[in-house]
Design a protein around this motif. Structure first.
Motif, mmCIF file in Angstrom:
data_model
loop_
_atom_site.group_PDB
_atom_site.id
_atom_site.type_symbol
_atom_site.label_atom_id
_atom_site.label_comp_id
_atom_site.label_asym_id
_atom_site.label_seq_id
_atom_site.Cartn_x
_atom_site.Cartn_y
_atom_site.Cartn_z
ATOM 1 N N GLU A 21 47.464 58.431 75.287
ATOM 2 C CA GLU A 21 46.795 59.608 75.841
ATOM 3 C C GLU A 21 45.410 59.804 75.232
ATOM 4 O O GLU A 21 44.476 60.197 75.919
ATOM 5 C CB GLU A 21 47.650 60.862 75.625
ATOM 6 N N LYS A 24 43.114 57.249 76.877
ATOM 7 C CA LYS A 24 42.809 57.700 78.240
ATOM 8 C C LYS A 24 41.787 58.842 78.211
ATOM 9 O O LYS A 24 40.832 58.852 78.988
ATOM 10 C CB LYS A 24 44.089 58.161 78.924
ATOM 11 N N ALA A 25 41.978 59.784 77.305
ATOM 12 C CA ALA A 25 41.053 60.906 77.185
ATOM 13 C C ALA A 25 39.666 60.425 76.775
ATOM 14 O O ALA A 25 38.654 60.933 77.255
ATOM 15 C CB ALA A 25 41.585 61.928 76.182
ATOM 16 N N HIS A 26 39.628 59.443 75.898
ATOM 17 C CA HIS A 26 38.349 58.887 75.456
ATOM 18 C C HIS A 26 37.623 58.237 76.631
ATOM 19 O O HIS A 26 36.426 58.425 76.822
ATOM 20 C CB HIS A 26 38.575 57.871 74.336
ATOM 21 N N GLN A 27 38.362 57.487 77.426
ATOM 22 C CA GLN A 27 37.760 56.781 78.558
ATOM 23 C C GLN A 27 37.276 57.744 79.643
ATOM 24 O O GLN A 27 36.269 57.502 80.286
ATOM 25 C CB GLN A 27 38.772 55.806 79.157
ATOM 26 N N THR A 28 37.996 58.818 79.844
ATOM 27 C CA THR A 28 37.665 59.759 80.919
ATOM 28 C C THR A 28 36.904 60.987 80.416
ATOM 29 O O THR A 28 36.584 61.869 81.210
ATOM 30 C CB THR A 28 38.943 60.225 81.645
ATOM 31 N N LYS A 29 36.676 61.033 79.112
ATOM 32 C CA LYS A 29 35.978 62.160 78.475
ATOM 33 C C LYS A 29 36.655 63.499 78.782
ATOM 34 O O LYS A 29 36.016 64.484 79.132
ATOM 35 C CB LYS A 29 34.518 62.166 78.885
ATOM 36 N N THR A 30 37.968 63.500 78.670
ATOM 37 C CA THR A 30 38.757 64.715 78.862
ATOM 38 C C THR A 30 39.504 65.012 77.574
ATOM 39 O O THR A 30 39.418 64.270 76.611
ATOM 40 C CB THR A 30 39.761 64.547 80.017
ATOM 41 N N SER A 31 40.274 66.073 77.577
ATOM 42 C CA SER A 31 41.050 66.422 76.384
ATOM 43 C C SER A 31 42.503 65.998 76.545
ATOM 44 O O SER A 31 42.968 65.711 77.643
ATOM 45 C CB SER A 31 40.963 67.924 76.115
ATOM 46 N N LYS A 68 37.244 49.955 73.693
ATOM 47 C CA LYS A 68 36.704 51.001 74.557
ATOM 48 C C LYS A 68 35.727 51.904 73.817
ATOM 49 O O LYS A 68 35.233 52.851 74.392
ATOM 50 C CB LYS A 68 37.842 51.873 75.113
#
Length: 94
Positions: A21, A24-31, A68
């Motif tokens: 998670e 994924k957050a790093h790649q999509t710049k989400t929390s 990434k």
């Protein structure tokens, strides 16, 4: 304290999911949001202990290992307290 194989598997799943998670957050710049509940309290307890056991350094290393980390600096990653997470859960449970 000895932990059963079954509980250890749930602990390991929690750690693995946290790292996935975070990547994924790093790649999509989400929390990242901690999943809130499950039908099996004991399993979720061990899963959550695994999730919470992941350190900031482990997260950064996992992102680097996945190759990434080149595009976004890892400086934005920060840990939050358990109390902070519980406050979000309390709001969501209302």
């Amino acid at each position: 304290m000895a932990v059963s194989k079954w509980n250890q598997e749930w602990y390991d799943k929690g750690r693995a999911q946290r790292l996935a998670e975070q990547l994924k957050a790093h790649q999509t710049k989400t929390s990242v949001h901690l999943p809130l509940a499950t039908h099996h309290a004991t399993a979720f307890s061990f899963w959550r202990k695994g999730w919470n056991s992941v350190t900031l350094d482990e997260i950064k290393q996992h992102i680097r290992d996945e190759g990434k980390a080149n595009s976004v600096p890892l400086d934005y990653l920060a840990t939050v307290s358990y109390t902070h997470l519980r406050a979000h859960e309390t709001v969501l449970d209302l």
